[in-house]
Design an enzyme around this catalytic site. Structure first.
Site, PDB file in Angstrom:
ATOM      1  N   LEU A 214       0.801  -1.227   0.000  1.00  0.00           N
ATOM      2  CA  LEU A 214       0.000   0.000   0.000  1.00  0.00           C
ATOM      3  C   LEU A 214       0.834   1.277   0.000  1.00  0.00           C
ATOM      4  CD1 LEU A 214      -2.700  -1.350   2.407  1.00  0.00           C
ATOM      5  CD2 LEU A 214      -2.991  -0.847  -0.011  1.00  0.00           C
ATOM      6  N   ARG A 215       2.041   1.221   0.512  1.00  0.00           N
ATOM      7  CA  ARG A 215       3.019   2.315   0.501  1.00  0.00           C
ATOM      8  C   ARG A 215       2.586   3.542   1.301  1.00  0.00           C
ATOM      9  NH1 ARG A 215       5.297   3.155  -5.487  1.00  0.00           N
ATOM     10  NH2 ARG A 215       3.119   3.620  -5.921  1.00  0.00           N
ATOM     11  N   ASP A 216       1.653   4.323   0.826  1.00  0.00           N
ATOM     12  CA  ASP A 216       1.326   5.598   1.475  1.00  0.00           C
ATOM     13  C   ASP A 216       0.248   5.409   2.533  1.00  0.00           C
ATOM     14  OD1 ASP A 216       1.383   8.277   2.037  1.00  0.00           O
ATOM     15  OD2 ASP A 216       0.109   8.855   0.345  1.00  0.00           O
ATOM     16  N   LEU A 217       0.537   4.591   3.532  1.00  0.00           N
ATOM     17  CA  LEU A 217      -0.427   4.336   4.601  1.00  0.00           C
ATOM     18  C   LEU A 217      -0.390   5.460   5.628  1.00  0.00           C
ATOM     19  CD1 LEU A 217      -0.168   0.511   5.345  1.00  0.00           C
ATOM     20  CD2 LEU A 217      -2.210   1.764   4.637  1.00  0.00           C
ATOM     21  N   LYS A 221      -6.038   7.851   5.145  1.00  0.00           N
ATOM     22  CA  LYS A 221      -6.419   6.913   4.091  1.00  0.00           C
ATOM     23  C   LYS A 221      -7.609   6.042   4.486  1.00  0.00           C
ATOM     24  CE  LYS A 221      -3.859   7.337   0.402  1.00  0.00           C
ATOM     25  NZ  LYS A 221      -2.980   6.257  -0.032  1.00  0.00           N
TER      26      LYS A 221
END
Length: 397
Positions: A214-217, A221
């Site tokens: 997911l990276r940009d947690l 979000k």
């Protein structure tokens, strides 16, 4: 008609239905085209949990040639630009302002590529959220949806409308995001934090098991499904990275090495900051660090690492030293520390975190409520307003 599980297919071909609207044709020179659905008007409910076999949709294998539609028209339809509906004409940057119409939806607010706006179905009155993307790369943004099976804690795509230039992705409307909620509450009692964070973990575990990082947690979000603020869902997968199937990625195995530096400064892991050009890091482990920051913030009311200057903030993250208030239970402290370990190999996986004893501990919320903190101490721990704070900005190394 195949049972709908479209996100597992590399190619999804949508049948189109031409709505003859002389006024729109006169203004734009095109007919209004949209996805045909067997559900309520204007909805194809592609991401809903369970079988949706009544939607008019063909799932074709990669490389297959599109078949003609039911009325003979080709697939991959074109859709005209939003029709001004008592609104200004599009500006030089391609945006529409006020109220415009696309297909059977009214778009309310500024329609700006890459951003969201409200969408109202003209027949049912249902409110959704519309995101606008370049039609040439919208499939890349949807790749994570193709990989994942529908899940209650992940926001489904309700409808897709394709135009000559733009793709309009419609999602179920949601409530307040988790960041705003934590900020309004100052911090959450442990029982509530455990209930909400457990849903976050379930969503992340579902993604990781399918090879989606997911990276940009971050807190923002995740949004609430209901007005009672009891059910959470991941709002979007547009920042996710889909790992290769090679090497046993499915079921949480295989190589999850990433090299890009993508995320939010307050949530970025130390290994991402320390990875040089061409170096790699574990995508799943980096996600787990971000979850540790989320849990800390939910329980304490502030980020574990804070500084107005990015360089100083990143120095604190690399050191990995943080403090936990005494009012937290031992199991909560244990879980936070197990997620915020500097060594990625020592962090819990999402599935391991779900099995942590903290989630089974009874009446843990009273520990925070009776911790004896002074009011001024609690105010000082407020989550910063991300609209004006470096902690909420996007990070790209």
């Amino acid at each position: 008609m195949e049972s709908l599980c479209p996100w597992r297919s590399a190619e999804v071909h949508f049948r189109r239905h031409v709505h003859h609207n002389p006024q729109q044709q006169q203004q734009h020179g095109v007919a209004c085209l949209r996805v045909q659905s067997g559900h309520a008007p204007g909805r194809s409910r592609l991401g809903k949990q369970g079988s949706e076999s009544d939607s008019h949709l063909d799932v074709a294998p990669p490389g297959a040639q599109p078949a003609p539609g039911r009325t003979g028209e080709p697939l991959s339809p074109g859709l005209g630009s939003p029709t001004p509906h008592g609104a200004e004409s599009p500006t030089a940057d391609g945006c529409w302002h006020g109220v415009s119409r696309i297909g059977e939806y009214l778009l309310v607010g500024n329609v700006i590529p890459g951003h969201t706006c409200r969408a109202l179905h003209t027949l049912s009155g249902e409110e959704l959220v519309c995101k606008v993307y370049d039609v040439r790369n919208y499939r890349d943004l949807m790749e994570a949806h193709y990989r994942l099976a529908p899940h209650r804690n992940i926001n489904p795509v309700a409808d897709i409308l394709l135009g000559d230039q733009w793709a309009y992705l419609l999602y179920e409307a949601s409530r307040e995001d988790l960041h705003a909620y934590v900020r309004s509450c100052r911090h959450l009692p442990e029982d509530e934090a455990a209930r909400l964070f457990g849903q976050v973990l379930v969503a992340v575990a579902h993604c990781h098991a399918a090879g989606v990082v997911l990276r940009d947690l971050k807190l923002r979000k995740f949004v609430f499904r209901d007005t009672f603020r009891t059910e959470l869902k991941l709002e979007s997968l547009e920042d996710a990275f889909v790992l290769s199937d090679d090497g046993g990625i499915k079921d949480g195995g295989g190589d999850d090495s990433l090299s890009d530096k993508h995320g939010c400064p307050a949530y970025v892991s130390p290994e991402i900051l320390s990875t040089g050009t061409g170096g790699t890091y574990s995508g799943r482990a980096a996600d787990m660090w971000s979850l540790g920051v989320m849990l800390y913030t939910m329980l304490v009311g502030r980020y574990p690492f804070q500084d107005a200057e990015p360089a100083a903030l990143f120095h604190k993250i690399r050191r990995g030293q943080f403090t936990l208030p005494e009012g937290l239970s031992s199991r909560a402290r244990c879980l936070v520390r197990s997620l915020l370990r500097r060594d990625p190999a020592e962090r819990l996986s999402a599935q391991q975190a779900l099995e942590h004893p903290w989630f089974q501990e009874a009446n843990v919320g009273t520990l925070v409520r009776t911790s004896g903190q002074r009011e001024q101490d609690i105010v000082d721990q407020l989550v910063p307003d991300i609209n004006s704070d470096i902690m909420g900005q996007a990070f790209y190394g």
